[in-house]
Structure formats: C-alpha cells, structure tokens
Design an enzyme around this catalytic site. Sequence first.
Site, mmCIF file in Angstrom:
data_model
loop_
_atom_site.group_PDB
_atom_site.id
_atom_site.type_symbol
_atom_site.label_atom_id
_atom_site.label_comp_id
_atom_site.label_asym_id
_atom_site.label_seq_id
_atom_site.Cartn_x
_atom_site.Cartn_y
_atom_site.Cartn_z
ATOM 1 N N LYS A 71 0.842 -1.215 0.000
ATOM 2 C CA LYS A 71 0.000 0.000 0.000
ATOM 3 C C LYS A 71 0.871 1.258 0.000
ATOM 4 O O LYS A 71 0.602 2.203 -0.737
ATOM 5 C CB LYS A 71 -0.921 -0.034 1.224
ATOM 6 C CG LYS A 71 -1.877 1.134 1.323
ATOM 7 C CD LYS A 71 -3.116 0.762 2.118
ATOM 8 C CE LYS A 71 -2.852 0.597 3.598
ATOM 9 N NZ LYS A 71 -2.540 1.868 4.285
ATOM 10 N N ARG A 79 2.862 5.984 -3.318
ATOM 11 C CA ARG A 79 4.029 6.770 -3.752
ATOM 12 C C ARG A 79 4.243 6.646 -5.259
ATOM 13 O O ARG A 79 4.639 7.619 -5.923
ATOM 14 C CB ARG A 79 5.265 6.328 -2.974
ATOM 15 C CG ARG A 79 5.222 6.807 -1.498
ATOM 16 C CD ARG A 79 6.104 5.951 -0.622
ATOM 17 N NE ARG A 79 6.227 6.454 0.733
ATOM 18 C CZ ARG A 79 5.330 6.253 1.720
ATOM 19 N NH1 ARG A 79 4.202 5.594 1.479
ATOM 20 N NH2 ARG A 79 5.550 6.715 2.942
ATOM 21 N N GLY A 92 -5.037 7.966 5.482
ATOM 22 C CA GLY A 92 -4.134 8.977 6.050
ATOM 23 C C GLY A 92 -2.908 9.160 5.184
ATOM 24 O O GLY A 92 -2.420 10.280 4.984
ATOM 25 N N ARG A 144 -8.713 12.171 12.238
ATOM 26 C CA ARG A 144 -7.261 11.988 12.410
ATOM 27 C C ARG A 144 -6.503 13.316 12.296
ATOM 28 O O ARG A 144 -6.902 14.201 11.554
ATOM 29 C CB ARG A 144 -6.753 10.957 11.389
ATOM 30 C CG ARG A 144 -7.400 9.604 11.639
ATOM 31 C CD ARG A 144 -6.915 8.556 10.694
ATOM 32 N NE ARG A 144 -5.494 8.270 10.874
ATOM 33 C CZ ARG A 144 -4.795 7.475 10.058
ATOM 34 N NH1 ARG A 144 -5.383 6.916 9.020
ATOM 35 N NH2 ARG A 144 -3.525 7.254 10.291
ATOM 36 N N ASP A 162 1.934 -1.045 11.940
ATOM 37 C CA ASP A 162 0.602 -1.483 11.512
ATOM 38 C C ASP A 162 0.296 -2.921 11.936
ATOM 39 O O ASP A 162 -0.822 -3.398 11.739
ATOM 40 C CB ASP A 162 0.479 -1.362 9.989
ATOM 41 C CG ASP A 162 0.467 0.091 9.535
ATOM 42 O OD1 ASP A 162 0.091 0.973 10.348
ATOM 43 O OD2 ASP A 162 0.840 0.359 8.380
ATOM 44 N N LYS A 213 -4.397 6.083 14.553
ATOM 45 C CA LYS A 213 -4.490 5.378 13.265
ATOM 46 C C LYS A 213 -5.951 5.398 12.795
ATOM 47 O O LYS A 213 -6.737 6.208 13.269
ATOM 48 C CB LYS A 213 -3.953 3.955 13.418
ATOM 49 C CG LYS A 213 -2.457 3.905 13.740
ATOM 50 C CD LYS A 213 -1.639 4.408 12.588
ATOM 51 C CE LYS A 213 -0.155 4.386 12.881
ATOM 52 N NZ LYS A 213 0.627 5.092 11.859
ATOM 53 N N ARG A 272 -6.272 2.172 17.963
ATOM 54 C CA ARG A 272 -6.055 0.714 17.882
ATOM 55 C C ARG A 272 -5.735 0.087 19.236
ATOM 56 O O ARG A 272 -5.970 -1.115 19.417
ATOM 57 C CB ARG A 272 -4.951 0.399 16.866
ATOM 58 C CG ARG A 272 -5.453 0.579 15.449
ATOM 59 C CD ARG A 272 -4.434 0.179 14.401
ATOM 60 N NE ARG A 272 -5.053 0.257 13.080
ATOM 61 C CZ ARG A 272 -4.382 0.379 11.939
ATOM 62 N NH1 ARG A 272 -3.052 0.447 11.951
ATOM 63 N NH2 ARG A 272 -5.024 0.424 10.792
HETATM 64 C C1 S3P Z 1 2.543 4.789 6.167
HETATM 65 C C2 S3P Z 1 3.095 5.163 7.347
HETATM 66 C C3 S3P Z 1 2.572 4.748 8.648
HETATM 67 C C4 S3P Z 1 1.590 3.583 8.546
HETATM 68 C C5 S3P Z 1 0.635 3.746 7.403
HETATM 69 C C6 S3P Z 1 1.392 3.881 6.087
HETATM 70 C C7 S3P Z 1 3.152 5.286 4.912
HETATM 71 O O1 S3P Z 1 1.898 5.841 9.232
HETATM 72 O O2 S3P Z 1 0.873 3.430 9.742
HETATM 73 O O3 S3P Z 1 -0.231 2.633 7.316
HETATM 74 O O4 S3P Z 1 2.864 4.730 3.845
HETATM 75 O O5 S3P Z 1 3.956 6.228 4.986
HETATM 76 P P1 S3P Z 1 2.711 6.973 10.078
HETATM 77 O O6 S3P Z 1 3.729 7.501 9.202
HETATM 78 O O7 S3P Z 1 1.673 7.978 10.458
HETATM 79 O O8 S3P Z 1 3.247 6.229 11.252
#
Ligand code: S3P
Length: 464
Positions: free
Chosen positions: A44, A49, A117, A145, A342, A369, A373
């Site tokens: 993901k 990206r 997020g 969030r 995660d 999150k 969680r």
């Molecule tokens: C992610 C960073 C993490 C992770 C999210 C994906 C990313 O969050 O929990 O599922 O792709 O950069 P945080 O950077 O807020 O810890």
Amino acid sequence: MPDTAANTAPDTAPGSAPDSARPRPATARRGAGLSGEAVVPGDKSVSHRALILGALAVGETRVTGLLDGEDVLATAEAMRAFGAEVTREADGTWSIHGVGVGGLGEPEDVIDCGNSGTGVRLIMGAMATTPISATFTGDASLRRRPMGRILDPLRMFGAKHAGRQGGLLPLTLTGAADPVPVEYTLPMASAQVKSAVLLAGLNAPGETVVIEPVATRDHTERILRGFGAHVTVEDLPEGRAIRLAGLPELAPCQIAVPRDPSSAAFPAAAALIAEGSEITVPTVSLNPTRAGFYETVAEMGADIERLNAREEGGEPVADLRVRHTRLKGVEVPPERAASMIDEYPILAVLAAFAEGDTVMRGIGELRVKESDRIAAVAAGLRANGVEVTEEADGLIVHGRGADVPGGGTVATHLDHRIAMSFLCLGLGTAAPVTIDDARPIETSFPDFIQLMSALGATISMEDR
Ligand code: S3P
C-alpha cells in the site's frame, strides 16, 4: 495546533450506495488447518508513492502489482484531479502521464481520500509548494485523524490552510507561491510526515532536510531516487538526516510493486494460529524498515522460513513458509515500533494464543491510526475472553495458550486492520468470533476473505 484526534464523529459508512452504506458483519470459526499459497496484494505504501511520483514526473510511468484497494484508488483519482493522466489497463498495469514538478493543476472539486491517512498527507505535501488551492476530506475515520502534524512543517514552506479547529479535515490548503526549503526534525516517528516534507521539498529551491530521530519506512527515499531525484541519507547523533535537492526533473520509470508485508502478516498469523496449517506467502517485501513483525514472531518461536531471498522492484523480498506453532509471549522492544507499527493489532491477536504475557510499549501512535487501535484491540480481546492491560502508550496481552474462548462481537470502527485481525482470532478460538463490519477490508486487501477461504479458513459473511 494540537496534534490530537477527535473521537466525537459517529462512524458512518464509506460510499453512498444503499448496499455499501450498511455494515456487513462477518464471522470466523475454528476448522481444519490452512494450506496452499497466499498471494497477497501489492504494498500500500509503495502504491501511493508510485502514483504520486508518477504524477510529478514528465512522461509515462508504468506500474505493475499496484494495490487495487480503495485507499490507493482514491489517490489515483486525486492525481487525475490534479491534472495527471492515470489509467488502469486490462492486465492490471497502471500508466501515469505526469505533469512535472510544479505542474499540478488546481482541482475543480473536493479531493476525497476516503479512509487513507497516507493518501491525504502525502498529496497535501506534494501540492504544498505549488500555488494552487485544494480542499481535502475523507470518511468519518479520516476526519478524526490529526493533520496538524503535516500542516506545521508545510506552513514553514509558505503554505497556508483554513479548516476546522484542531487541524481536522475537511480543510483547504493553498500552496506557497515562493516556497523556501525547510529543515525539519520529526516530533513523532511518522513516515507520512517525513514523506509530506520531502514531497513538498521537490518544488522548493535549495535543499530540504528531514531529521528523523527514529528510522521509519524509507519507501519515499527509495522511490525518489528511482525517479532521479538526488537524495542522501546520513546517520547523525540526533537521528537520520535525509537531504533532498529541490527542483529536480523527475524521469518516469517502471515500478514493480512488491507484495505488502503488512497484508502478508494476516494469512501468516492465521497459519500460526490454526492447528495443522502450512502455507506459503510468496514475494513478500522484507524491507528492514517494515520487517519488525517478522522479527518479533520469530522471537515468539514462530516457524516461518524465508525462502528464495532476493531483490525485486528495489526492495528485498522472500517467500515465507509458515507452519502452525505454539508461541510464547515476549516483550517487544519499543524501538522496534516504527518497523511494525501497523502489525500490533495482529500481533496482539497472536499474543492471545501465546503462553505468558506479551508486552507492547512505545506504541502511542496507534491511538491516531484508522481507529484508536490500542482501545479497539483491548476491547476486542476482552470481548473474547482474553485479559489485557491497557496503558496510555502500551498494551499487555495475557496469553491463554491454545485455550482462547472467543464468542464475542468486535467493533471495527472503520479500521481494516482491526477487522482482519479479529477474523484471524476466530480461526483459533473455541467459539466463533464476529466482527461488526467487514467493509473496511476493501481499503487495503480487497480479496482477503476469498483468499483466506481458499486456504481453508471458515469465514462467513452475512448476506445482504
Ligand atoms: C505509512 C506510514 C505509517 C503507517 C501507514 C502507512 C506510509 O503511518 O501506519 O499505514 O505509507 O507512509 P505513520 O507515518 O503515520 O506512522
């Protein structure tokens, strides 16, 4: 601006069609062991990206193995709204014709990032140094969030925002007309904040520097280099310093997205739980900034072999062979948290089947999150007869060995990982485990229930 989550909005359904507006409960029950091959979806983080960088390159980027989950599809739609041409071909390959660094156009409508997020924070970073405005929103989970964590550094570039109190969505961001480069030390271990700053730095002259006291997932650094940006990393006493030279011309590239280690953790955990199981999970990314879960379960005694270790798409990958194992509780080193952030919900589920306590500390980030969680896992385990001790930034699971009662119904709070974790719990409990809503699984692992069923898991969905 306080970087806290508000917990007042009711959980509402994603989408507006009457069918998707109704929660879909699902129930998992103990059965025969799992066997076969679990081919999990693309990563993901890398998928988001690939779309965003593809949109910022000049020319055509081609991506295979992209995750076709709701979160990533929302990012694809957003990139179209900012002017990139993004298409999915019949064989599942994605083609992105980018607009170049600084070339994003102003969207005509609100950008809805759904549950994601990562999507909203990275996209806001990517547009923060281009003089356009965009309004962002998301589902009830995302609207709770904290966005202050990225708005603070994005303001340093010259971006402005207007929105709700406390940095909550919906909000409108206006990118800087004359951006300045920024040096920013992350106040929390967050790859999303690091990435938002680096993406904003692309369209600022000079050098943007992010210092991260704790190393977080490094996909943005890797992919920026893949597109031809100049990125250096240096270990300093205060942390990892990542330096990006501004105003690069990004060259389009071919990206093969590796399979997601966070998604792989669910079938792997299910096989550890269900007696008699032996499965393989091919081509899983074991990027060291993501592999903390696999280290931890190895310490718990898990029988997981890494076969055919190799490199694919710029990431270290291996095929995992997982066999059912009786686990023992462990203390997870807090400094490992970022590399398995995660995976704590599924680790807590595994810990319920372990002998002894599993202690997880330094995990306060879990409270902001897709759901809180720590609270969601604690409530779900208690509802199924497992004792837990909840702390402000920690959780201790008092393992029950093979004897986990189950029989409870778990509130998933629009959180895909809570949903999948508790379905895995039900594969080993004496009585079935029900989750109140399986729909959020679509965000990251659309075929989860089919894949688990094909391995032999007994999971039933309530009919619509
Ligand atoms: C992610 C960073 C993490 C992770 C999210 C994906 C990313 O969050 O929990 O599922 O792709 O950069 P945080 O950077 O807020 O810890």
